[in-house]
Scaffold this motif. Structure first.
Motif, PDB file in Angstrom:
ATOM      1  N   SER A   9      41.844  31.777  43.726  1.00  0.00           N
ATOM      2  CA  SER A   9      42.957  32.695  43.986  1.00  0.00           C
ATOM      3  C   SER A   9      43.661  32.353  45.291  1.00  0.00           C
ATOM      4  O   SER A   9      44.896  32.397  45.376  1.00  0.00           O
ATOM      5  N   ALA A  64      42.116  32.475  37.237  1.00  0.00           N
ATOM      6  CA  ALA A  64      41.077  32.893  38.175  1.00  0.00           C
ATOM      7  C   ALA A  64      40.740  34.368  38.000  1.00  0.00           C
ATOM      8  O   ALA A  64      39.595  34.775  38.228  1.00  0.00           O
ATOM      9  N   SER A 115      36.292  33.933  41.515  1.00  0.00           N
ATOM     10  CA  SER A 115      37.752  33.811  41.515  1.00  0.00           C
ATOM     11  C   SER A 115      38.339  33.759  42.925  1.00  0.00           C
ATOM     12  O   SER A 115      39.531  33.512  43.076  1.00  0.00           O
TER      13      SER A 115
END
Length: 162
Positions: free
Chosen positions: A41, A23, A37
Motif C-alpha cells: 500500500s 493490496a 498489505s
C-alpha cells in the motif's frame, strides 16, 4: 519510444491504483496493527503520487510556448535508441541476468558492486565516483533488504564472513 511525462504519469497512477486495490485484498494478521498489505500500500501510494507529479509537470511544461513554435509530440523516439541502442540498456539487462545466475554462487554484494560500477562507468562517471556510488548503493540495498526486511540475499563467496 519515449512517452510524454503525462502519459507515463497516468500509467503510474493507474498501476498504483491497481496495486492498492490488490493490496486491500491481502489478509490481516491477528493482533498486529498492520498486515501483509502495509508495504504494498505504501508503494502504491508512492507510485500514484509520483505519477501525479509527472502529470502536473508535463501539463505545466506543455502550457509554455515551445522555443521553436512546434508542438511537442505525445510519442517520440529517444535519440540513443534511434541510433542503434545504448550500452547502458544492455548493462541493466546484464545486471539482472547476473543477479539471477551469478549471485547464488558469488553472492549479492560482489555481483551488485561490479554490475553497478560497470553501469555507472557506461553512464560516463569517473571510476572513483562510479566505485563510491556503486559501493554505497550496494550497502544501502543490503541493509534495506537483508537487515530491515529480512530477505535472505545470497552470500556466495562471503558465506562465512557475513
Amino acid at each position: 519510444m519515449k512517452l510524454t511525462d503525462a502519459l507515463l504519469g497516468g500509467f503510474f497512477i493507474l498501476f498504483g491504483g491497481v496495486m492498492l486495490w490488490m493490496a486491500s485484498q491481502f489478509p490481516s494478521f491477528q493482533g498486529q496493527p498492520y498486515g501483509a498489505s502495509f508495504l504494498p500500500s505504501i508503494l502504491a501510494v508512492g507510485f500514484m503520487l509520483s505519477g501525479g507529479l509527472l502529470v502536473l509537470r508535463d501539463v505545466r511544461v506543455r502550457r509554455l510556448p515551445a522555443p521553436d513554435g512546434v508542438r511537442r509530440p505525445v510519442f517520440a523516439f529517444v535519440s540513443d535508441l534511434k541510433n542503434g541502442g545504448t550500452p547502458a540498456l544492455l548493462a541493466v539487462l546484464g545486471n539482472i541476468l547476473a543477479q539471477i545466475f551469478l549471485a547464488p554462487s558469488l553472492g549479492f554484494l560482489p555481483v551488485s558492486l561490479v554490475g553497478l560500477c560497470v553501469l555507472f562507468l557506461l553512464l560516463r562517471l569517473s571510476f572513483v565516483k562510479s566505485f563510491i556510488l556503486a559501493f554505497a548503493v550496494t550497502l544501502v540495498c543490503w541493509w534495506m533488504f537483508a537487515g530491515l526486511l529480512r530477505v535472505p540475499l545470497p552470500r556466495g563467496l562471503l558465506e562465512g564472513v557475513l
